[in-house]
Scaffold this motif. Structure first.
Motif, PDB file in Angstrom:
ATOM      1  N   GLU A  41       0.827  -1.207   0.000  1.00  0.00           N
ATOM      2  CA  GLU A  41       0.000   0.000   0.000  1.00  0.00           C
ATOM      3  C   GLU A  41       0.862   1.259   0.000  1.00  0.00           C
ATOM      4  OE1 GLU A  41      -3.660  -1.911   2.663  1.00  0.00           O
ATOM      5  OE2 GLU A  41      -2.092  -0.708   3.612  1.00  0.00           O
ATOM      6  N   SER A  73      -7.403   0.957  -1.662  1.00  0.00           N
ATOM      7  CA  SER A  73      -7.167  -0.358  -1.066  1.00  0.00           C
ATOM      8  C   SER A  73      -7.872  -0.450   0.275  1.00  0.00           C
ATOM      9  CB  SER A  73      -5.657  -0.582  -0.870  1.00  0.00           C
ATOM     10  OG  SER A  73      -5.405  -1.752  -0.100  1.00  0.00           O
ATOM     11  N   GLY A 101     -10.633   2.463   2.207  1.00  0.00           N
ATOM     12  CA  GLY A 101      -9.403   3.035   1.681  1.00  0.00           C
ATOM     13  C   GLY A 101      -9.198   4.508   1.971  1.00  0.00           C
TER      14      GLY A 101
END
Length: 774
Positions: A41, A73, A101
């Motif tokens: 990430e 994400s 996210g």
């Protein structure tokens, strides 16, 4: 015989093809292993403005993006956030929930903070690995001042050092093969120096050397084995070419690019055998395509850009016939593949307290409407930080991808043209240059994920005689928050327990309190894991990289609507030209407030002033003494006339106990003491009450935005941030509309929009307007 030779030829081709396929598969497998070992990430911080005054709230939004696609994400659920000053001291440290996210939160800027630059650092279990020495820590710089008047850019430090660095395209110089030699010139502060000079071979001038952009440039020359090369700049400074010139080898050079393809020229020296070569293209660890050819002398290979799905830095690696990397090149591709954000204001000039409307339209590079998740901020221009050249494009596409401090990264995204494309290519030839990161003979480094989304701990039984009673059984632990909300969690037979992200979100109010539900004779003890100390140890082992700008250029460009005030409170004016009567901008320090969270009162001592019987009042609930153990009858309850004791101040203390006839409360002791603070520390009081405390999710707050009724009040409105809207989502037409009210500040304002579409497109836009008094 001919049939046998032909069969043998076909068989050899088949074996070669099989070997090549196996070798390529090995490279692909190695690429996958290296990619899976890296953080999955990338985080980006968007803040409500760039400069804050003490006493304000700092509003922020964090985008949690997949490290490869840059789509939103949802792998991590908890953001660990720290705010750190220039001395590496932590001034704020909290946890926030991540939802789909995205994180929206705030930080209170304490009044006691000193002027200076501060950094927001963010960590999640998928973006921050232990023992990772090359990863970039997501950060955002903000400036904090006591008053906006003091937000002037400091004088740039003087530095006379000149550092001239040379980078061969692809990696190596090979004798007899024309090569690109990129160079970069900086001072000791990392700021660029534009230079003019020449390259000499054995004392003979062979070509001019001149920087094209920010101290960077390139020259094309053919190196000769055994020759001595040096660069001499105007002024007489000489820099020898210390790169080794190889007698044999392969050189890769980018000779052409357009919107459809990249063309590379592959050349080998005369003594190198004819061999197959492979050109591999990847972007952020994703393999895009592999080209193959037979290199006899020179060979051109085209890479179609349609094979690369995203905007960003593509890594082009050349392998020889033995599948060994021999050259590597970084190329920036698809600069138009992003969100195109357009803003239309209903006016360009507003009067104070007037309502403003902004229509937003978001499309992709083809003009197709896009549903996007946007964060929007509107604030007074004086609160822009000119020494922070960071936005969502610069961070995701550059700063998080290449090492080192990038000078003025915003320049490369202001517009797409040939000049900026050439400058960006020079940046990747120098700043992004690397020498073969492939290492097949060494084990792939695997990052160590150590952060968790939940709170974890273990319940221990200190009583040996009682341990057997609980052996193999589960226990309950109570969890509560500062608002008094409580629930139960289960510890397994080994005493292990977790408070998951859903419970943390449901109990969101700052601290969480955990209490074992076992009798005291079991002597239960909770050990709770705290990730922040581990974060500190990892963070301090990494080299921080943050983009820089030239302070002298910023000072020349900076202008304020406010007067500049010297140390003796004299207003400094460069020039006075009277043209008409004008109204000086109204500006006042907009104070923030600490969260009105109800915390557990772990220091029960308090002072009652009822009756005026003593000078300073009676000190209650201290050392077992209390003036009103059953409440204060004359004050109308225990909370009226109640105040906190002051350290060093003297108080009367009196003890009542129910020991009189028929259980009557009577005075059993009197004393006069100096109050020196709580008898016990917070941790001691927690233990006395069989409680353990740990950080949960920091409490949520809403950004204050006045309505029409508020704007009709006569109270001065000194808001410098008119709008903070972190959760604007465009509709199926790619459109959204926001409204806000101007304050009493008559000045220039700027609006910043940043966001993502969820599938990998990023975008930003800046607009401005003026507020005046009539």
């Amino acid at each position: 015989m001919y049939k046998r030779i032909f069969f043998l030829f076909i068989f050899c081709i088949f074996i070669d093809e099989c070997y090549s396929q196996v070798a390529i598969d090995t490279v692909i497998e190695n690429l996958h292993e290296q990619s899976s070992a890296n953080p999955s990430e990338v985080l980006y911080f968007q803040t409500s403005k760039g400069i804050y005054e003490t006493g304000e709230d700092l509003w922020f939004k964090v985008y949690q993006l997949d490290a490869q696609s840059f789509g939103l994400s949802d792998k991590s659920k908890t953001l660990y956030l720290q705010m750190i000053n220039s001395c590496d001291s932590i001034v704020w440290q909290e946890k926030y929930p991540i939802e789909s996210g995205v994180v929206s939160g705030h930080i209170y800027i304490d009044e006691k903070l000193s002027n200076g630059d501060y950094f927001l650092f963010g960590y999640t279990k998928g973006s921050f690995y232990a023992k990772d020495t090359i990863g970039i820590i997501p950060s955002r710089k903000v400036k904090i001042v006591k008053n906006i008047i003091h937000a002037q850019v400091p004088e740039p430090p003087k530095d006379s050092l000149c550092r001239f660095e040379i980078y061969p395209e692809g990696g190596n110089l090979v004798a007899g093969i024309p090569s690109i030699l990129a160079f970069k010139t900086t001072d000791g502060n990392g700021l660029p120096i534009n230079v003019d000079g020449a390259l000499f071979q054995d004392g003979k001038l062979i070509t001019d050397v001149k920087s094209m952009h920010d101290g960077m440039g390139s020259i094309l020359f053919t190196p000769c084995l055994g020759s001595a090369y040096y660069v001499e700049l105007k002024g007489g400074k000489k820099f020898p070419l210390q790169e080794t010139i190889h007698s044999e080898g392969i050189v890769m050079r980018l000779i052409k690019r357009n919107k459809k393809e990249l063309t590379f020229l592959i050349s080998k020296s005369a003594g190198t055998a004819v061999q197959p070569i492979y050109l591999m293209c990847q972007i952020r660890g994703m393999l895009c395509c592999v080209g193959k050819g037979l290199l006899k002398d020179n060979l051109r290979i085209n890479i179609p850009l349609d094979n690369i799905p995203y905007q960003g830095i593509a890594e082009i690696t050349l392998f020889n016939g033995n599948m060994e990397p021999v050259a590597e090149r970084l190329v920036y591709v698809h600069p138009d593949k992003k969100l195109h954000v357009a803003v239309e204001l209903n006016k360009h000039t507003y009067t104070i307290r007037e309502k403003a409307t902004a229509k937003i339209k978001v499309t992709d590079e083809s003009g197709v409407p896009v549903q996007a998740n946007l964060g929007i901020s509107v604030y007074e221009r004086a609160y822009s930080n000119p020494v922070d050249p960071v936005n969502i494009l610069t961070h995701c596409y550059l700063s998080s991808q290449i090492r080192g401090r990038i000078y003025n990264p915003a320049y490369y995204f202001e517009r797409v043209d040939k000049e900026r494309s050439s400058a960006l290519d020079l940046l990747l030839l120098t700043q992004g240059w690397r020498r073969y990161v492939w290492a097949f003979n060494t084990p792939v480094y695997h990052g160590e994920m150590f952060l968790t989304d939940e709170i974890s701990g273990v319940q221990r039984i200190r009583s040996r005689s009682k341990r057997k009673e609980l052996q193999g059984s589960e226990q309950l632990v109570q969890v509560s928050n500062a608002d008094g909300k409580a629930g139960l969690i289960l510890a397994d037979s080994m005493g292990n327990f977790t408070v998951d992200a859903d419970i943390m979100n449901d109990f969101r109010s700052g601290y969480l309190y955990l209490k074992p539900l076992l009798p005291k004779d079991f002597k239960p003890e909770l050990v709770i894991m705290d990730c922040f100390p581990q974060i500190d140890s990892v963070r301090k082992s990494r080299q921080p990289y943050y983009p820089i700008v030239d302070l002298s250029e910023v000072m020349n460009m900076q202008s304020f609507d406010v007067p500049v005030v010297s140390g003796d409170s004299t207003i400094l004016l460069d020039e006075v030209v009277i043209t008409r009567k004008a109204v000086r901008p109204f500006r006042d320090k907009m104070m923030g407030k600490l969260d009105s969270l109800v915390q557990k009162d772990l220091n029960p001592a308090w002072v009652c002033h009822c009756g005026g019987e003593t000078i300073n009042g009676y000190l209650n609930d201290y050392r077992g003494y209390s003036h009103h153990p059953a409440g204060c009858p004359t004050c109308g309850g225990p909370l009226k006339n109640k105040s906190m004791p002051v350290r060093g101040k003297s108080y009367d203390i009196i003890k009542y106990e129910p020991v009189g006839p028929k259980g009557e409360w009577i005075v059993t002791d009197l004393d006069f003491v100096v109050y020196n603070g709580p008898e016990f520390s917070e941790e001691e009081l927690l233990r006395m009450n069989n409680l353990w405390r740990t950080q949960g999710y920091y409490a949520a707050r809403e950004f204050y935005q006045p309505d029409e009724i508020d704007m009709q009040l006569s109270t001065p409105d000194a808001r410098n941030t008119l709008l903070w809207a972190p959760s604007i989502v465009t509709d199926e037409k790619g459109e959204a509309m926001v409204t806000f009210y101007c304050s009493d500040i008559n000045s220039s304002f700027v609006g910043v929009i940043e966001g993502v579409d969820g599938s990998g497109l990023l975008g930003n836009e800046v607009f401005d307007f003026r507020v005046v008094r009539y």
